[in-house]
Each structure stands twice: as C-alpha cells, then as structure tokens.
Scaffold this motif. Sequence first.
Motif, PDB file in Angstrom:
ATOM      1  N   ILE A 390      44.247  54.231  40.603  1.00  0.00           N
ATOM      2  CA  ILE A 390      44.711  52.845  40.650  1.00  0.00           C
ATOM      3  C   ILE A 390      45.987  52.771  41.466  1.00  0.00           C
ATOM      4  N   ILE A 391      45.948  52.011  42.566  1.00  0.00           N
ATOM      5  CA  ILE A 391      47.084  51.889  43.477  1.00  0.00           C
ATOM      6  C   ILE A 391      47.554  50.436  43.471  1.00  0.00           C
ATOM      7  N   THR A 392      48.818  50.218  43.184  1.00  0.00           N
ATOM      8  CA  THR A 392      49.381  48.883  43.302  1.00  0.00           C
ATOM      9  C   THR A 392      49.843  48.658  44.734  1.00  0.00           C
ATOM     10  N   ALA A 393      50.097  47.407  45.074  1.00  0.00           N
ATOM     11  CA  ALA A 393      50.520  47.099  46.444  1.00  0.00           C
ATOM     12  C   ALA A 393      51.817  47.817  46.794  1.00  0.00           C
ATOM     13  N   GLU A 394      52.705  47.989  45.797  1.00  0.00           N
ATOM     14  CA  GLU A 394      53.981  48.656  46.044  1.00  0.00           C
ATOM     15  C   GLU A 394      53.813  50.125  46.372  1.00  0.00           C
ATOM     16  N   GLN A 395      52.657  50.706  46.024  1.00  0.00           N
ATOM     17  CA  GLN A 395      52.451  52.140  46.217  1.00  0.00           C
ATOM     18  C   GLN A 395      51.598  52.474  47.440  1.00  0.00           C
ATOM     19  N   VAL A 396      51.296  51.493  48.266  1.00  0.00           N
ATOM     20  CA  VAL A 396      50.441  51.773  49.420  1.00  0.00           C
ATOM     21  C   VAL A 396      51.104  52.779  50.356  1.00  0.00           C
ATOM     22  N   MET A 413      36.778  56.639  42.563  1.00  0.00           N
ATOM     23  CA  MET A 413      36.882  55.216  42.882  1.00  0.00           C
ATOM     24  C   MET A 413      38.362  54.917  43.094  1.00  0.00           C
ATOM     25  N   ILE A 414      38.689  54.382  44.269  1.00  0.00           N
ATOM     26  CA  ILE A 414      40.064  54.023  44.588  1.00  0.00           C
ATOM     27  C   ILE A 414      40.202  52.513  44.436  1.00  0.00           C
ATOM     28  N   VAL A 415      41.101  52.096  43.550  1.00  0.00           N
ATOM     29  CA  VAL A 415      41.328  50.676  43.297  1.00  0.00           C
ATOM     30  C   VAL A 415      42.678  50.292  43.884  1.00  0.00           C
ATOM     31  N   ILE A 416      42.696  49.277  44.735  1.00  0.00           N
ATOM     32  CA  ILE A 416      43.947  48.746  45.289  1.00  0.00           C
ATOM     33  C   ILE A 416      44.031  47.283  44.886  1.00  0.00           C
ATOM     34  N   GLU A 417      44.906  46.989  43.937  1.00  0.00           N
ATOM     35  CA  GLU A 417      45.031  45.636  43.422  1.00  0.00           C
ATOM     36  C   GLU A 417      45.977  44.803  44.285  1.00  0.00           C
ATOM     37  N   ASP A 418      45.655  43.499  44.383  1.00  0.00           N
ATOM     38  CA  ASP A 418      46.483  42.549  45.141  1.00  0.00           C
ATOM     39  C   ASP A 418      46.703  43.038  46.572  1.00  0.00           C
ATOM     40  N   VAL A 419      45.620  43.411  47.234  1.00  0.00           N
ATOM     41  CA  VAL A 419      45.733  43.971  48.579  1.00  0.00           C
ATOM     42  C   VAL A 419      46.281  42.952  49.568  1.00  0.00           C
ATOM     43  N   ASP A 420      46.210  41.662  49.240  1.00  0.00           N
ATOM     44  CA  ASP A 420      46.758  40.643  50.137  1.00  0.00           C
ATOM     45  C   ASP A 420      48.266  40.779  50.304  1.00  0.00           C
ATOM     46  N   LEU A 421      48.931  41.407  49.332  1.00  0.00           N
ATOM     47  CA  LEU A 421      50.382  41.544  49.417  1.00  0.00           C
ATOM     48  C   LEU A 421      50.809  42.471  50.539  1.00  0.00           C
ATOM     49  N   ILE A 422      49.908  43.333  50.996  1.00  0.00           N
ATOM     50  CA  ILE A 422      50.272  44.223  52.104  1.00  0.00           C
ATOM     51  C   ILE A 422      49.752  43.703  53.432  1.00  0.00           C
ATOM     52  N   ALA A 423      49.163  42.489  53.419  1.00  0.00           N
ATOM     53  CA  ALA A 423      48.579  41.952  54.637  1.00  0.00           C
ATOM     54  C   ALA A 423      49.403  40.814  55.229  1.00  0.00           C
ATOM     55  N   VAL A 457      37.621  49.805  45.868  1.00  0.00           N
ATOM     56  CA  VAL A 457      37.534  48.472  45.290  1.00  0.00           C
ATOM     57  C   VAL A 457      38.875  47.788  45.505  1.00  0.00           C
ATOM     58  N   LEU A 458      38.876  46.754  46.320  1.00  0.00           N
ATOM     59  CA  LEU A 458      40.091  46.007  46.617  1.00  0.00           C
ATOM     60  C   LEU A 458      40.038  44.672  45.891  1.00  0.00           C
ATOM     61  N   THR A 459      41.159  44.216  45.360  1.00  0.00           N
ATOM     62  CA  THR A 459      41.197  42.902  44.716  1.00  0.00           C
ATOM     63  C   THR A 459      42.222  42.023  45.411  1.00  0.00           C
ATOM     64  N   THR A 460      41.953  40.709  45.405  1.00  0.00           N
ATOM     65  CA  THR A 460      42.891  39.766  46.014  1.00  0.00           C
ATOM     66  C   THR A 460      42.724  38.389  45.392  1.00  0.00           C
ATOM     67  N   ASN A 461      43.828  37.664  45.292  1.00  0.00           N
ATOM     68  CA  ASN A 461      43.810  36.261  44.898  1.00  0.00           C
ATOM     69  C   ASN A 461      43.765  35.346  46.118  1.00  0.00           C
ATOM     70  N   ARG A 462      44.011  35.905  47.295  1.00  0.00           N
ATOM     71  CA  ARG A 462      44.115  35.110  48.535  1.00  0.00           C
ATOM     72  C   ARG A 462      43.243  35.751  49.624  1.00  0.00           C
ATOM     73  N   PRO A 463      41.952  35.590  49.561  1.00  0.00           N
ATOM     74  CA  PRO A 463      41.075  36.235  50.551  1.00  0.00           C
ATOM     75  C   PRO A 463      41.350  35.765  51.974  1.00  0.00           C
ATOM     76  N   GLU A 464      41.882  34.542  52.126  1.00  0.00           N
ATOM     77  CA  GLU A 464      42.167  34.049  53.474  1.00  0.00           C
ATOM     78  C   GLU A 464      43.226  34.892  54.174  1.00  0.00           C
ATOM     79  N   GLU A 465      44.077  35.590  53.397  1.00  0.00           N
ATOM     80  CA  GLU A 465      45.094  36.457  53.987  1.00  0.00           C
ATOM     81  C   GLU A 465      44.468  37.683  54.662  1.00  0.00           C
ATOM     82  N   LEU A 466      43.233  38.020  54.254  1.00  0.00           N
ATOM     83  CA  LEU A 466      42.605  39.262  54.722  1.00  0.00           C
ATOM     84  C   LEU A 466      41.515  39.033  55.760  1.00  0.00           C
TER      85      LEU A 466
END
Length: 577
Positions: A390-396, A413-423, A457-466
């Motif tokens: 599990i990788i948070t955006a701060e740990q990318v 399985m690599i999970v990156i949560e809130d991937v929009d924060l790095i985009a 597995v990437l998660t985002t609340n703002r898909p338009e950012e990606l």
Amino acid sequence: MHDVFSDDGPVRLFIHDDDETPLEFVQDLLRTVFGKSEQEAIACAALIEANGAIPCGPYPGPVARAIFNSAKWLIRSNGQPLMISTESADASRPCDLCEAPRAVTEILIPGTTTASLCSDCLLAARRSSEDVPGETFRSAYVALDWHFAGVPRNLIVTRARQFPGHMRADVQVAIDKLFTDPIHFFGIHEEYRYETLDFAALMKAGRNAPAIAPPQYRDVDIGEAEPVKCLVNGLWLCRTAELRYAVLLTFYREYNHEPSLRIELALPAGAAGNAFVQRTFAELETAVHAARSYRGKILSLEDGANYRGRSRGLTVHRLPTVARDDVILPERTLRLLDRNVLDFVESRDLLRKLGQSTRKGILLYGPPGTGKTHTIRYLATNLPGHTTLIITAEQVGLLGAYMSLARLLQPTMIVIEDVDLIARDREDMGGPCEESLLNKLLNEMDGLKEDCDIVFVLTTNRPEELEGALAGRPGRIDQAIEVPLPDETGRGKLVRLYGRGLPLEPPVIDAAVQRTAGVSAAFIKELMRRIAQASIARGEGRDVTAEDIDSALNEMLFDGGRLNVKLLGGAQGMSAG
C-alpha cells in the motif's frame, strides 16, 4: 662473517631474554614490528622468559632485513639491552609433526609453544586449538588473528553482499539457516554508529580496536504472534573441511538513504575460497528469496514525520477479511471488479501458457467516501498467496524501493491511493513537479516484464486529473472501474450494515434509505452513529424512531452548514423532513 641478508634466502630472527628489558616493551615490539596479535605477543613474551629465546620466521631475506632494522631502531631509541640474532634458514625443512621435508610455516600454538608446520599439519593444529573458549577474546582482531593463524593478512580477501534494510527479517531467517555451527560467534561493539563496520575495521589493533560484545537483537514485527529477533551485528568464525572463513553482518550506512544490511565474508585468497564465496552467496540469496516473513501479507514501508528518503522498515497491516457480501457496490460493478482482479489472478497460469501478459493495471475512481478503500481491503484479503503493498501519494518517492519489493515478493498487488495527488501541475501545487512522479510510476508499470505477477490498483477521486497522462500512455491501465454513490439497494445494505447493533424496524430502514438519496457510504455510516446517539438520548437506545432520523439529519445537514454537508459526503439539496 657471512651476511645472512646478502641473498634472498629465508632468514630466521631470534629474540633473546636478558632479564633486564621490561616484559611490556617486548610485547610492544612483537606487536608493532613482528605483527603479532595482542594474545600472541603476550604468549611469545612468556616463552622468551621461560626458554631464553624464541625464533621468528623464517622470512624472505629483504623482509627479514627490514624487520631486523626496525627492531634494532626501536630497541636503541628506547635504550633497552634486548638482543636479536639472525640465522639462515632453508625454505624447506622437516615439519615438526609429520617430519616430511616440505615448506613450513611457523606459528604459535595457543598455550604451548611455536611449531614449524606443513600445510596439512597446520590445518590439524588449527582444529586442535578450537577448544579455546570464546571469553578468551576481548577484541575482534585478536579473535580473527587466532582464527586465521598462519595466513598473512594480505592473503585474506573479503567479499560482500547488501540487502535492503527493510528485509532484515528475511535476511535473519536466511542467516540462521546457513551459519548454524560456527566455531565462535560474537557481537561487536560499534563505537561510532554512523560508520560502516567491516573486516578492515575489525582487524584494527590498538586502543580503539573494536571490542567483542554481547550480541544485540531487535524485535521486528512481521505480523505474526512472535516477532523475528534480528541481530544488530554479528561475527561468525566458521570452517569447512578445507577452509576457514569469517562472516560479518552489519549495516551499510549512507547519508539520506535507508541503511542496507551488509554481509561480508573473509577467507584466504585462492580458487577454493573464490568458489566457496560464490556458492555461499548464491545459497544466501536463495534463502532470502525463499523466506516467508512478509510474503502474502499487507505491507507498507515505514516513514517518519520528517521523511527525507529513508525508511526504517516494513509495517504489516492486520486487516480483517472482507467478505464479498460486505462490499456494498452495484452487482455489475462488483462482477467487473472480480473478473479483472480475482478471476484474472486465478487464470494467470493459463494466460501465460497462451502467451498473454500476467501483469495488470486497474483504476478505481469515484467521489470521496464511496468505498474505494473498503474495496481495496476486499481485494487484498481475498487474493490467495498475494503480497499487497500500500503506497500513499506522499510515498511515491519510494516507488523504486516498492517495486524492488514487489518483484521479490511476487505475486503482488501494488495499491496507490489518491494517485491524482501526484498528477497536479507544478503551478497548481506550488512546489516540485509532481507530474514527474506520475511519469515515474507509468514508466515503472511499462518497464515490468510481461510475465510479472503484479497487479496495480490505483484510486482517485478526480479522474479528470489523470485523463491526459493516461491517454498519452495507453496500456498502463487495462480497466477503469467506477465506484459510484450507493443506489437504493446499496443504501439499504449500508443502513443495515452500520446499524446492525440497533433495533431497526423495516419502516425506519425504509425512511433512512429514502432520505439519503445521493449520499456517500461514509455519510450513511456517520448518520447511523448519530441515530444511535439520538436513540440513546431519547430512550437509552431501546428503539429507533423517525424522530431519531430527523434529529441526526438536522445536525448533519443544517446545524453545521454547507461545508459540513460537503465534508460528510452528503448531497446538496437534501432535506431533514
């Protein structure tokens, strides 16, 4: 008179007792000029006093001349009467044990006397001295000089391997498996913790020589009932049938980087030693890769409050298994999720046989509070034999370390949560270019071999950012899955799930479902807690009424204002009554 140094033949030097030179001076001479260890110097000085003289060598003529001149200078400069004599020595003479005329080496057999031994008898003498108790040694160099008796230091070579510090539990398991029967084992006192300890440092004599110390351990949590007891450092003195060697475990420290575990072997130079090193390191790496300390668990790299590129280890997340019925999603969404992750993993072997890729990229998107994290837990606890990272955006920024770990612990399985924060663009973020981190992630996904058993597995609340970045790099994401706001059926399941401890009647459930159209799962979870509070305040929680729903909704929708509605995941335009 013939000068024994006039040719290159071997020369033996004799140190004579004169009853006047202090014993401490003789010991210092033996250490500084003749290269004896502290233990050997003490024993040799005692033999000089007991026997009247001892021979040293033989040495090649030029070496003997240099030692003789250094010794005479030290004796004269200190005003001592000590006498050293010389004599020619044949390069080949009878061995003191087997009497065979071979090239011999003169050694001190601990506790007895000096002996000139051939290579076969030298090995036998070493073995016979293995009953020297470990407490005899006070410094690391004394133990190493005894262990490699008869082997000049310049003929001892070292080789090293390094492993990531966060894999220390698996490395410890491998070491415990390989080095099970040492002659001696010690801990080492590290006076300066920021320096890397190695054999060159351990062989240092003098006041600051590294001292033998009790072995130090640290408990490392691996998510089991008992932690793994991991060494801070260790020195093993070992032997095979033909070879003596030493093993040093320590940490390699480099500023601003995670400390690495360093394993160094020291042994006599030669073809046999080289083959042994290659075989030992191959066995070590195999044992580390086969270790099961972290395999199949849910992990993340630790970081500190002021993270600067270092990690101290691995955190094991103990998550309860999430059943399929506990994932409140539309059935079509749940089927899509199962088909692209769980079913995909089950068919990997057949896919590989058919020449298809076994890596996969999934994007979960939807409004905040709809259950993306809960869905991740469902996948993580239902993937047989998989390790989840599990990788948070701060740990990318640690992506390289995570990818190395993922390859080691496959299937993963690599999970990156809130991937929009790095985009976000640099202008939007007001700091370093986070977009480069997204590119780094996409490059890592692209660089994997087709047969890697890794699911992203990437998660985002703002898909338009990606959209722009992902559209420009097709093939990284194989399936986007929307995690929508709960529909009427889903809201009914959520009300029952989060209100399972309340005495809910069907009319109350129906009222809660109708009054929560357009809200998130997080909103319903908080609503049921507020309803429980209202029920307790009104009637000690014995029943739930429509008034309790009104009271909870009023507090959530109106008393806190529009911001409160937004923070709780409520829908604009909701009414309390």
